[in-house]
Design an enzyme around this catalytic site. Structure first.
Site, PDB file in Angstrom:
ATOM      1  N   ASP A 107      -7.094  -1.420  -4.528  1.00 15.55           N
ATOM      2  CA  ASP A 107      -8.168  -1.066  -3.599  1.00 15.55           C
ATOM      3  C   ASP A 107      -9.120  -0.056  -4.234  1.00 15.55           C
ATOM      4  O   ASP A 107     -10.338  -0.149  -4.071  1.00 15.55           O
ATOM      5  CB  ASP A 107      -7.585  -0.469  -2.316  1.00 15.55           C
ATOM      6  CG  ASP A 107      -6.696  -1.442  -1.558  1.00 15.55           C
ATOM      7  OD1 ASP A 107      -6.943  -2.660  -1.647  1.00 15.55           O
ATOM      8  OD2 ASP A 107      -5.754  -0.987  -0.891  1.00 15.55           O
ATOM      9  N   ASP A 155       0.862  -1.180   0.000  1.00 17.37           N
ATOM     10  CA  ASP A 155       0.000   0.000   0.000  1.00 17.37           C
ATOM     11  C   ASP A 155       0.897   1.228   0.000  1.00 17.37           C
ATOM     12  O   ASP A 155       1.968   1.223   0.602  1.00 17.37           O
ATOM     13  CB  ASP A 155      -0.899   0.002   1.238  1.00 17.37           C
ATOM     14  CG  ASP A 155      -1.931  -1.110   1.213  1.00 17.37           C
ATOM     15  OD1 ASP A 155      -2.436  -1.425   0.116  1.00 17.37           O
ATOM     16  OD2 ASP A 155      -2.239  -1.664   2.276  1.00 17.37           O
TER      17      ASP A 155
END
Length: 196
Positions: A142, A128
């Site tokens: 995401d 991330d």
């Protein structure tokens, strides 16, 4: 299957595949860029601090929940992707094609991390790197899942079925009111007849 149906089927498959491959490719590429340029210790701030680029390895789910069960998330994603591809065969309209493509592509992006990144297969951490205020750090995969989910809600609220028919049309064909009112009306009739 007629020739026209085959052409339409190929187009639907092409749309779903394209909408899956695009976010998957962008996700994998941007993760490599993030690995090369960002770090958790020294986030890059932009837009007056509203947007930050910081590298996080997440072995759990959102908010780093379940970090000791990475293999479970990997298996769940694999099952979800398989299920979505199975259901996607019924898609007959572009809107649902985009929905399934984004969902599959986003789920696949994070599954690739879990399967191929250290420390071991199906135990890998998801990369991330995008951070907004009051929100967990996330990635392009995401974003694809969130966008696909939002479009799915639009389709559901507009009453668009996978085959392109409207919920109200299906209800008219069966002769029953759509939604929970139809169910309640039937239940009421049944109860009324039983009492009399």
């Amino acid at each position: 299957m007629s020739e026209l149906d085959e052409v339409r089927s190929r187009r639907r498959f092409g749309l779903i595949a394209g909408m899956a491959v695009l976010p998957l490719a962008v996700d994998l590429a941007t993760k490599q860029i993030a690995l090369a340029n960002f770090s958790p210790a020294d986030p890059v701030s932009t837009l007056g601090g509203f947007l930050k680029f910081t590298l996080i390895s997440n072995s759990g789910a959102a908010f780093s929940v379940g970090e000791d069960a990475t293999w479970l998330f990997s298996a769940a994603k694999l099952i979800v992707i398989t299920g979505m591809l199975w259901i996607a065969r019924r898609v007959r309209v572009p809107l649902w094609g985009v929905v399934f493509g984004l969902l599959v592509g986003g789920a696949a992006g994070n599954l690739v991390d879990r399967v191929f990144r250290p420390p071991s297969p199906f135990q890998g951490a998801v990369i991330d790197w995008i951070q907004l205020p009051y929100w967990p750090v996330f990635n392009i995969a995401d974003m694809a899942v969130v966008c696909g989910g939002a479009l799915a809600m639009v389709a559901v609220f507009r009453g668009i079925n996978l085959d392109g028919s409207l919920v109200s049309e299906k209800s008219a064909e069966t002769g029953k009111p759509s939604g929970p009112e139809g169910k309640n009306a039937d239940d009421g009739k049944g109860k009324g007849q039983g009492v009399n």
